[in-house]
Design a protein around this motif. Structure first.
Motif, short mmCIF file in Angstrom:
data_model
loop_
_atom_site.label_atom_id
_atom_site.label_comp_id
_atom_site.label_asym_id
_atom_site.label_seq_id
_atom_site.Cartn_x
_atom_site.Cartn_y
_atom_site.Cartn_z
N ALA A 57 0.76 -6.44 -3.16
CA ALA A 57 -0.93 -6.91 -2.83
C ALA A 57 -2.07 -6.33 -1.58
CB ALA A 57 -0.46 -8.32 -3.40
N GLY A 58 -0.43 -6.48 -1.05
CA GLY A 58 -1.34 -6.37 1.03
C GLY A 58 -1.73 -4.68 1.12
N VAL A 59 -2.49 -4.14 2.44
CA VAL A 59 -2.73 -2.66 2.72
C VAL A 59 -1.30 -2.38 3.00
CG1 VAL A 59 -4.90 -3.87 3.35
CG2 VAL A 59 -2.49 -3.68 5.42
N VAL A 94 0.14 5.41 2.69
CA VAL A 94 0.33 6.82 2.27
C VAL A 94 -0.71 7.53 3.46
CG1 VAL A 94 -0.22 6.32 -0.30
CG2 VAL A 94 -1.86 5.49 1.14
N LYS A 95 -2.04 6.60 4.08
CA LYS A 95 -2.41 7.35 4.91
C LYS A 95 -1.79 7.66 6.06
CE LYS A 95 -6.53 5.19 5.13
NZ LYS A 95 -7.76 4.31 5.73
N ALA A 151 6.01 3.70 -7.15
CA ALA A 151 5.07 4.78 -6.97
C ALA A 151 4.27 4.50 -7.87
CB ALA A 151 6.53 5.76 -8.25
N GLU A 152 4.04 3.14 -8.79
CA GLU A 152 2.57 2.88 -9.39
C GLU A 152 1.80 2.07 -8.42
OE1 GLU A 152 0.76 -0.14 -12.52
OE2 GLU A 152 3.28 0.25 -12.28
N ALA A 153 2.90 1.35 -7.22
CA ALA A 153 1.70 0.97 -6.40
C ALA A 153 0.92 2.04 -4.73
CB ALA A 153 2.35 -0.17 -5.30
N LEU A 154 2.16 3.36 -4.64
CA LEU A 154 1.96 4.32 -4.06
C LEU A 154 0.71 5.76 -5.02
CD1 LEU A 154 4.91 5.02 -2.77
CD2 LEU A 154 3.17 4.27 -1.65
N ALA A 155 0.49 5.04 -6.18
CA ALA A 155 -0.27 6.15 -7.04
C ALA A 155 -1.86 5.35 -6.83
CB ALA A 155 -0.16 6.64 -8.56
#
Length: 330
Positions: free
Chosen positions: A15-17, A23-24, A43-47
């Motif tokens: 839920a955080g940054v 990914v950045k 993978a869902e959170a990364l997407a």
């Protein structure tokens, strides 16, 4: 750059940054280097983070990723992906599971080093995991009797005698045995990285107690630790008044300062290297580096989170992976 290490990056609190800075950071690296990494989490959170940041990355299961794709070691949380920017026990449980899996990868030699994105201590405790943060959790998972927090930056490095305890508790922990162990941990780490560090021990009391006027702990506990360390061939001096030692180190007099408690070491580092300092856990049977910032729920989901700290953590992790652990134990 040639592939040099398999770095396992934990997602942190979903839920955080954490997902956004991951990914950045990975998107800013050359595509040919991305095979050095596996992200442990969702993978869902990364997407979701990819959509927020517009990085255009592609994700694939660990062991099945192709060139340029980000390998993901999927860890189930048995619940929908937590809402961004909110403290929740689901997110806390997820963060702990991600870290647990990363430790398994490291202890089985499937990863050379762990890089951790930030977790939220409140969320972790709501999930029933009562640790003081990453350091305590990692010590618990690895069976380490003690560990040490090193904050590393280009011009200033601090290692802490105590961290997430009350100020009263920190004073009680600043005993000769623990101060000596902290000095030795920092000494071994720098030897591992190829240098004999010039170490300074920061005083506990104002002016190191001013010959007993402001307390006796510096003379009673800190000075003996320094003398014992020096007798072992360690280049260490102190205690030195904390109101000058960090400036002296920043200006080149010392490579490492032993801070007696959390804020004493964190404040100077965050003043001079807020975006680039990294958190390194010493004394564990595995290698772990972390960003030195929190979950930043106030900006999570906006894409505004800066990834410089994550890049610094990745770079430091690679440096550690290239230095055999045996050097630190010699």
């Amino acid at each position: 750059m040639e592939s040099s290490a398999k770095v396992a990056i934990t997602l942190g609190d979903p839920a955080g940054v954490g997902p956004e800075v991951i990914v950045k950071a990975l998107a800013s690296l050359p595509a040919e280097e991305r095979g050095d990494f596996v992200v442990v989490g969702s993978a869902e959170a990364l997407a979701r983070a990819d959509r927020i940041t517009g990085t255009g990355l592609r994700f694939a299961p660990a062991g099945a990723s192709s060139a340029g794709e980000i390998a993901v070691e999927e860890v189930a949380i048995d619940a929908p992906l937590p809402e961004i920017g909110k403290v929740s026990p689901v997110a806390g449980e997820a963060a702990v599971r991600y870290i647990t899996r990363a430790v398994e990868l490291a202890t089985s030699r499937k990863a050379d080093v762990i890089v951790t994105a930030p977790i939220n201590k409140e969320a972790m405790n709501l999930a029933g995991h009562h640790h003081d943060g990453h350091t305590g959790l990692l010590a618990h998972l690895t069976g380490a009797k003690s560990s040490f927090m090193l904050l590393a930056s280009e011009r200033l490095n601090t290692i802490h005698v105590s961290t997430h305890v009350s100020l009263r508790g920190a004073i009680e922990r600043a005993k000769t045995e623990r101060v000596l162990a902290t000095i030795e941990a920092g000494h071994r780490h720098f030897l591992r990285l190829g240098m004999k560090a010039r170490i300074a021990v920061a005083g506990l009391n104002p002016h190191c107690g001013e010959n007993g006027l402001f307390g006796t702990e510096d003379a009673e506990f800190l000075a003996p630790a320094v003398e014992i360390a020096r007798s072992k061939g360690i280049d260490v001096v102190g205690p030195i008044s904390a109101d000058t030692v960090f400036a002296r180190a920043y200006n080149g007099a010392f490579d490492l300062v032993v801070a007696q408690y959390h804020d004493q070491g964190h404040i100077p580092i965050k003043l001079v290297a807020f975006e680039t300092a990294v958190n390194v856990s010493l004394g564990l049977p595995i290698d772990r580096v972390s960003v030195d910032h929190g979950t930043a729920f106030d900006i999570a989901g906006t894409g505004k989170a800066h990834h410089a700290n994550m890049l610094s953590a990745i770079a430091y992790a690679r440096k550690m992976a290239q230095a055999p652990r045996e050097k630190a134990l010699a």
